[in-house]
Scaffold this active site. Structure first.
Site, PDB file in Angstrom:
ATOM      1  N   GLN A 112     -22.259   1.813   7.208  1.00  0.00           N
ATOM      2  CA  GLN A 112     -22.526   2.255   5.835  1.00  0.00           C
ATOM      3  C   GLN A 112     -22.361   1.113   4.824  1.00  0.00           C
ATOM      4  O   GLN A 112     -23.066   1.064   3.815  1.00  0.00           O
ATOM      5  CB  GLN A 112     -21.565   3.404   5.497  1.00  0.00           C
ATOM      6  CG  GLN A 112     -22.027   4.296   4.364  1.00  0.00           C
ATOM      7  CD  GLN A 112     -22.968   5.395   4.818  1.00  0.00           C
ATOM      8  OE1 GLN A 112     -22.716   6.071   5.803  1.00  0.00           O
ATOM      9  NE2 GLN A 112     -24.051   5.578   4.095  1.00  0.00           N
ATOM     10  N   LYS A 127     -16.728   6.470   5.255  1.00  0.00           N
ATOM     11  CA  LYS A 127     -17.213   7.609   6.049  1.00  0.00           C
ATOM     12  C   LYS A 127     -16.030   8.490   6.391  1.00  0.00           C
ATOM     13  O   LYS A 127     -14.892   8.015   6.433  1.00  0.00           O
ATOM     14  CB  LYS A 127     -17.848   7.105   7.344  1.00  0.00           C
ATOM     15  CG  LYS A 127     -18.798   8.067   7.986  1.00  0.00           C
ATOM     16  CD  LYS A 127     -20.183   7.921   7.396  1.00  0.00           C
ATOM     17  CE  LYS A 127     -21.153   8.957   7.900  1.00  0.00           C
ATOM     18  NZ  LYS A 127     -22.533   8.610   7.531  1.00  0.00           N
ATOM     19  N   ASP A 167     -23.217  14.772   6.454  1.00  0.00           N
ATOM     20  CA  ASP A 167     -23.706  14.081   7.648  1.00  0.00           C
ATOM     21  C   ASP A 167     -23.880  15.204   8.673  1.00  0.00           C
ATOM     22  O   ASP A 167     -24.005  16.374   8.281  1.00  0.00           O
ATOM     23  CB  ASP A 167     -22.702  12.995   8.095  1.00  0.00           C
ATOM     24  CG  ASP A 167     -23.296  11.991   9.098  1.00  0.00           C
ATOM     25  OD1 ASP A 167     -23.924  11.012   8.660  1.00  0.00           O
ATOM     26  OD2 ASP A 167     -23.139  12.183  10.322  1.00  0.00           O
ATOM     27  N   SER A 383     -28.371   9.687  -2.885  1.00  0.00           N
ATOM     28  CA  SER A 383     -27.027  10.072  -3.332  1.00  0.00           C
ATOM     29  C   SER A 383     -26.612   9.229  -4.544  1.00  0.00           C
ATOM     30  O   SER A 383     -26.017   9.745  -5.501  1.00  0.00           O
ATOM     31  CB  SER A 383     -25.999   9.844  -2.223  1.00  0.00           C
ATOM     32  OG  SER A 383     -25.993  10.926  -1.313  1.00  0.00           O
TER      33      SER A 383
HETATM   34  N1  GLU Z   1     -24.514  10.548   5.924  1.00  0.00           N
HETATM   35  C1  GLU Z   1     -25.601   9.855   5.299  1.00  0.00           C
HETATM   36  C2  GLU Z   1     -25.728   8.463   5.870  1.00  0.00           C
HETATM   37  O1  GLU Z   1     -25.499   8.265   7.053  1.00  0.00           O
HETATM   38  C3  GLU Z   1     -25.567   9.938   3.782  1.00  0.00           C
HETATM   39  C4  GLU Z   1     -24.348   9.426   3.110  1.00  0.00           C
HETATM   40  C5  GLU Z   1     -24.321   9.685   1.598  1.00  0.00           C
HETATM   41  O2  GLU Z   1     -25.265  10.213   1.052  1.00  0.00           O
HETATM   42  O3  GLU Z   1     -23.310   9.323   1.003  1.00  0.00           O
HETATM   43  O4  GLU Z   1     -26.090   7.512   5.218  1.00  0.00           O
END
Ligand code: GLU
Length: 451
Positions: A112, A127, A167, A383
């Site tokens: 991330q 995360k 997620d 987001s």
């Molecule tokens: N879980 C998503 C990802 O793997 C989105 C995370 C978010 O929007 O903060 O990027």
């Protein structure tokens, strides 16, 4: 991993994070791209940027007690790994799945950091999640679990501190319960503390669609480098959750045909193309299994219990694959089947769905390969757009938000392609994504000093 310093650093990562194979895999993949960068820019090594990047700024592990419908107390484990905040507040989803361990959350949090940097938006990397299994739980059990989870996590969150989203296993319903509990405990309507909210209460239009649409936009850009488009292409999309669903919709809008998707118990193969509306109804509205979709679709659909989606490429020509289920779902043998079938492009809708062996096969087979941290960045990017709307107490139209998303995906593609070119490996999106994401975070870390 030719660079000696990187090699010994990786040994340290293995030793200090024992028993976390997915985190090792994610770190190795990034390290393998960084040899030239470290040589060209000794300041990164001097400031131990890589060492600092591999050590999360904060790791939170907590007990989540809740009471099931029969009155029994149940215990799960909750996690939030706040990995890096050089570019902005920690940002990344929550995963609720029985397979979740600290190692899973660290692999996802590590990915991330670079993914979020690639979006060009002011978000750091984090995360979280739990080994809670939402499958088979009642609505009230889900609500009680989410409330208990947030009762512990809220103290670590804030719109300027840490902003979770969904997620696997966490969608709009769970975000609602989590947000409700945060609001209740803090007595603040702090919209920007969570993303993926409902459009009626602070959510962004197109956030639900964003990860799947974004992966298709990224694949579209890759195809364009070879003068091709989705028009007339035959596509496999693994999974049938949020990412897969909207990837399917966008491929169809662009003139391609998705012939199969999957869930944890089987595969549906519709030779003339999946019925998106029916799929959406069964998966999103009814939360049903794919076998239900196949039953209702009748003769147009073939359901294969326990089958592998990638073996369909053995039976018919497949042009594009979008692995959108979960990590390590596509291995070397699957990749060989796809290459033999004539696949031109693979874009990862999920996080790290292709094993390292599969990625090697794609690269040897001259397949355009978009790694998850670039190809699926559209979700987290939207987001960040939700956070922008919350900060300005505004709400944008679907068309405007989707166009912003498309532009972000074009920019990510451009920066990966340009970086790969600069480092002498044109078309290597893995290298381009890792180096470009790393450089943005590393430069911010240098500027902020040793903290
Ligand atoms: N879980 C998503 C990802 O793997 C989105 C995370 C978010 O929007 O903060 O990027």
């Amino acid at each position: 991993m030719p660079h000696a310093r990187i090699e010994s650093l990786f040994e340290d990562v293995l030793r200090r994070n024992a028993g976390e194979p997915e985190f090792h895999q994610a770190a190795r993949e990034v390290f393998e791209s960084l040899g030239q960068v470290i040589e060209k820019h000794p300041q990164y090594a001097d400031a131990s940027i890589l060492e600092r990047l591999c050590e999360p700024e904060r790791q939170i592990i907590f007990r989540v007690p809740w009471v099931d419908d029969s009155g029994h107390a149940r215990i799960n484990r909750g996690f939030r790994v706040e990995f890096n905040s050089a570019l902005g507040p920690y940002k990344g989803g929550l995963r609720f799945h029985p397979s979740v361990t600290l190692g899973t959350v660290k692999f996802l949090g590590f990915e991330q950091i670079f993914k979020n940097a690639l979006t060009g938006l002011p978000i750091g990397g984090g995360k979280g999640g739990s080994d809670f299994d939402p499958k088979g739980k009642s609505e009230l059990e889900i609500m009680r679990f989410c409330q208990s989870f947030m009762t512990e996590l809220y103290r670590h969150l804030g719109e300027y501190t840490d902003v979770p989203a969904g997620d696997i296993g966490v969608g709009g319903r769970e975000i609602g319960y989590l947000f409700g509990q945060y609001k209740r405990i803090t007595n603040r309507y702090e919209s920007g503390v969570l993303t993926g909210k409902g459009v009626g209460w602070g959510g962004s239009r197109a956030r639900t669609e964003a990860t799947g649409y974004g992966a298709v936009f990224f694949a579209e850009q890759m195809l364009a480098t070879r003068g091709e488009s989705f028009d007339g292409k035959k596509v496999l999309v693994s999974g049938s959750g949020n990412v897969a669903l909207y990837a399917i919709e966008k491929v169809h809008q662009l003139g391609g045909t998705v012939v199969a998707c999957s869930d944890s118990t089987g595969v549906v193969y519709d030779r003339d193309g999946l019925d998106f509306e029916l799929l959406q109804q069964v998966k999103e509205v009814e939360r049903g299994r794919l076998s239900v979709y196949a039953e209702r679709r009748g003769a147009a659909s073939e359901y294969r219990a326990g089958g592998s989606i990638w073996s369909i490429a053995d039976e018919t020509r497949i042009d594009v694959a979008l692995p959108s289920a979960t990590q390590n779902e596509l291995d070397e043998a699957d990749a060989q089947v796809l290459v033999k079938s004539g696949v031109v492009a693979v874009a990862e809708g999920a996080n790290m769905p292709s094993t390292p062996g599969a990625v090697r096969v794609f690269s040897q087979g001259n397949v355009l390969f978009g790694p998850g941290k670039a190809a699926n960045a559209g979700g987290v990017a939207t987001s960040a757009l939700e956070m922008q709307q919350n900060a300005s107490r505004d709400s944008w139209s679907f068309e405007y938000t989707e166009e912003r998303l498309a532009e972000i995906m074009r920019n990510i593609h451009e920066s990966c392609a340009a970086t790969a070119e600069e480092y002498g490996e044109p078309g290597n999106y893995v290298l381009g994504a890792n180096v470009s994401g790393f450089t943005r975070v590393a430069d911010a870390m240098l500027a902020l000093g040793v903290i």
